[in-house]
Design a protein around this motif. Structure first.
Motif, PDB file in Angstrom:
ATOM      1  N   LYS A 148       0.801  -1.225  -0.111  1.00 42.56           N
ATOM      2  CA  LYS A 148      -0.114  -0.060  -0.114  1.00 42.56           C
ATOM      3  C   LYS A 148       0.879   1.325  -0.015  1.00 42.56           C
ATOM      4  CE  LYS A 148      -3.789  -2.318   0.295  1.00 42.56           C
ATOM      5  NZ  LYS A 148      -4.572  -2.461  -0.840  1.00 42.56           N
ATOM      6  N   THR A 149       1.608   1.657  -1.197  1.00 40.35           N
ATOM      7  CA  THR A 149       2.371   2.606  -1.132  1.00 40.35           C
ATOM      8  C   THR A 149       2.159   3.477  -2.578  1.00 40.35           C
ATOM      9  OG1 THR A 149       4.047   1.495  -2.651  1.00 40.35           O
ATOM     10  CG2 THR A 149       4.390   1.305  -0.346  1.00 40.35           C
ATOM     11  N   GLY A 150       2.478   4.694  -2.509  1.00 43.00           N
ATOM     12  CA  GLY A 150       2.166   5.594  -3.586  1.00 43.00           C
ATOM     13  C   GLY A 150       2.569   4.975  -4.857  1.00 43.00           C
ATOM     14  N   ASP A 205       1.201   2.574 -10.199  1.00 43.35           N
ATOM     15  CA  ASP A 205       2.015   2.823 -11.276  1.00 43.35           C
ATOM     16  C   ASP A 205       2.880   1.616 -11.756  1.00 43.35           C
ATOM     17  OD1 ASP A 205       2.692   4.830 -13.530  1.00 43.35           O
ATOM     18  OD2 ASP A 205       4.746   4.492 -12.457  1.00 43.35           O
ATOM     19  N   ALA A 206       3.360   0.795 -10.789  1.00 43.04           N
ATOM     20  CA  ALA A 206       4.022  -0.174 -11.014  1.00 43.04           C
ATOM     21  C   ALA A 206       3.422  -1.390 -11.585  1.00 43.04           C
ATOM     22  CB  ALA A 206       4.831  -1.123  -9.535  1.00 43.04           C
ATOM     23  N   VAL A 207       2.129  -1.515 -11.111  1.00 43.20           N
ATOM     24  CA  VAL A 207       1.118  -2.449 -11.768  1.00 43.20           C
ATOM     25  C   VAL A 207       0.909  -2.128 -13.306  1.00 43.20           C
ATOM     26  CG1 VAL A 207      -1.080  -3.608 -11.649  1.00 43.20           C
ATOM     27  CG2 VAL A 207       0.257  -3.208  -9.665  1.00 43.20           C
ATOM     28  N   LYS A 265      -8.880  -3.718  -8.591  1.00 47.73           N
ATOM     29  CA  LYS A 265      -9.257  -4.462  -7.455  1.00 47.73           C
ATOM     30  C   LYS A 265      -8.564  -4.124  -6.091  1.00 47.73           C
ATOM     31  CE  LYS A 265      -9.566  -8.766  -7.692  1.00 47.73           C
ATOM     32  NZ  LYS A 265      -9.501 -10.244  -7.519  1.00 47.73           N
ATOM     33  N   ARG A 266      -7.239  -3.938  -6.159  1.00 52.20           N
ATOM     34  CA  ARG A 266      -6.358  -3.641  -5.217  1.00 52.20           C
ATOM     35  C   ARG A 266      -5.928  -1.978  -4.781  1.00 52.20           C
ATOM     36  NH1 ARG A 266      -4.867  -8.723  -2.383  1.00 52.20           N
ATOM     37  NH2 ARG A 266      -4.945 -10.223  -4.294  1.00 52.20           N
ATOM     38  N   TYR A 267      -6.281  -1.429  -5.955  1.00 55.80           N
ATOM     39  CA  TYR A 267      -5.745   0.093  -5.785  1.00 55.80           C
ATOM     40  C   TYR A 267      -7.019   0.886  -6.684  1.00 55.80           C
ATOM     41  CZ  TYR A 267      -1.305  -1.843  -5.113  1.00 55.80           C
ATOM     42  OH  TYR A 267      -0.333  -2.591  -4.484  1.00 55.80           O
TER      43      TYR A 267
END
Length: 280
Positions: free
Chosen positions: A223-225, A229-231, A256-258
Motif C-alpha cells: 500500500k504505497t504511492g 503505477d508499478a502495476v 481491485k487492489r488500488y
C-alpha cells in the motif's frame, strides 16, 4: 658327712649365744668407728642366719641349703640394673620416635621437591616446544590502493541511484538500482528500488527485465504511492512482450487492489487495456 658339720655349727652358735651377752656387757673404752660398726652388723647378720638354720634343721630334720649372706645386696644390684635397662629402653624409644618423625618430614620434603622438579621440567619442555615451533608467517603488506572503498549505507546508495535517474542518466541509474537490489535484497526500500529499476529498464526498452523488476516490486501488493503505477507499467511491459492475457490480469488486479489510484495511472491503464483487447 653333713651332720658333724651341722653339729659343729650348732656348737659354734651356742658358744656365740653364750658369749654374746658377756660380750655385750663388757664396757668399751672408745666408740666404734664406722668400719667396725659395719663389721658388727655383718656378724650379727651371720648370727641371725645361723640361728635360723639351726631352728630350721631342728624343726624339719632336713638338710638346709645355706644361701649367701649378700643375697639382698645382689637383689638390689639386679633391681638397679633392671632400672638402668628400663631407663635406657625409654631413651632408645624416644630416640626412635624422634627418628621416625624426622624420617616422615624428610619424605614429605622429598615429595614436595619432586613435585617442584616435575613442574619445572614441564615448563622447560613447554618452552623448548615453543622455541622449536616455526614462527607464523608475517601478514603480507597491503597496499592502500588495493583496499576497496567502504561500502555505502543503504540510504546513501538509494539516494545516489535516484539522483542519477533524475539527472537523466538511465544507464547509471539502472546500474545503481540493480546494485542496491543485489546488495540489500531484504531491505525496507528494496521493493521501491525494484520499481525504479524497472522504470530505467523500460526507458532502455528492456521489457523482459522490466517486467521481472515490476513483479518483484508489487509482490504482496504493498500500500504505497508508487504501487499502482508499478502495476500499470507491468501491464505495458507484458503487452510489449506479446502477453495480452497476462497484461489484462494485471490490470484487473490494479482496479481491485488500488481503486483510488491516481488519474494519470488510471488513464494509462485504460490505454493499455485497449491495446491488450481486454474484455469489458
Amino acid at each position: 658327712m653333713k651332720l658333724p658339720r651341722l653339729r659343729v655349727a650348732a656348737t659354734a652358735i651356742a658358744l656365740v649365744l653364750v658369749a654374746g651377752p658377756a660380750l655385750s656387757q663388757t664396757p668399751m673404752d672408745d666408740p666404734l668407728d664406722a668400719r667396725d660398726a659395719k663389721r658388727v652388723d655383718r656378724m650379727e647378720k651371720v648370727v641371725r642366719e645361723l640361728r635360723s638354720i639351726v631352728f630350721q634343721m631342728k624343726d624339719t630334720g632336713k638338710p638346709v641349703v645355706v644361701q649367701p649372706a649378700d643375697t639382698d645386696a645382689r637383689m638390689q644390684e639386679l633391681a638397679n640394673r633392671v632400672g638402668d635397662l628400663e631407663q635406657s629402653l625409654t631413651r632408645i624409644n624416644g630416640a626412635l620416635d624422634s627418628t621416625a618423625h624426622e624420617l616422615d618430614e624428610a619424605r614429605k620434603a622429598n615429595a614436595e621437591l619432586a613435585a617442584q622438579i616435575k613442574a619445572l621440567n614441564d615448563r622447560l619442555a613447554a618452552a623448548e616446544q615453543k622455541a622449536a615451533a616455526p614462527a607464523a608467517p608475517a601478514a603480507p603488506a597491503v597496499d592502500d590502493a588495493d583496499v576497496p572503498p567502504p561500502k555505502a549505507s543503504a540510504s546513501d546508495a538509494f539516494s545516489k541511484a535516484r539522483e542519477l535517474m533524475l539527472a537523466g542518466d538511465y544507464d547509471g541509474a539502472e546500474s545503481a538500482f540493480g546494485a542496491y537490489v543485489h546488495d540489500y535484497p531484504d531491505g525496507a526500500r528494496t521493493p521501491e528500488a525494484r520499481y525504479w529499476w524497472g522504470k530505467t529498464l523500460t526507458a532502455k526498452g528492456d521489457n523482459a527485465r522490466a517486467a521481472s523488476a515490476y513483479i518483484g516490486a508489487i509482490r504482496g501488493w504493498p500500500k504505497t504511492g508508487w504501487a499502482p503505477d508499478a502495476v500499470a507499467e507491468l501491464a505495458r511491459s507484458l503487452v510489449a512482450l506479446k502477453k495480452p492475457d497476462d497484461a489484462c490480469a494485471a490490470l484487473g488486479e490494479l482496479h481491485k487492489r488500488y481503486p483510488k489510484a491516481p488519474a494519470a495511472v488510471t488513464a494509462r491503464a485504460t490505454t493499455t487495456s485497449r491495446q491488450a483487447k481486454c474484455a469489458g
